[in-house]
Motif scaffolding. Structure first.
Motif: not given
Length: 77
Positions: A7-8, A13-15, A19-20, A31-37
């Motif tokens: 998770l760390a 990776q998310f940060a 930034a990119a 948003r789709d990549k990380y929070l997609g249902r």
């Protein structure tokens, strides 16, 4: 199996992904990549937390919840 270290790394990776991102379209893609249902990273992590053993589930759930809150907050700015 998911761990706090995993998770760390995901947080890092998310940060880097944020930034990119240079456009609103890039942020929507994140948003789709990380929070997609269905295929989102967080959805997959929550599935792993749900199947974790009872002795680690509480801590993984806490860390995952913090990560999801941070991802959501960053992507709704």
């Amino acid at each position: 199996m998911i761990t706090a270290d995993t998770l760390a790394q995901l947080r890092g990776q998310f940060a880097a992904d944020v930034a990119a991102a240079v456009s609103a379209r890039d942020l929507q893609t994140l948003r789709d990549k990380y929070l997609g249902r269905k295929n989102g990273v967080m959805t997959a992590i929550w599935a792993q937390v749900a199947s974790a053993s009872a002795d680690v589930k509480k801590e993984l759930g806490r860390v995952t919840n913090h990560l999801q809150n941070d991802v959501e907050a960053e992507l709704t700015r």
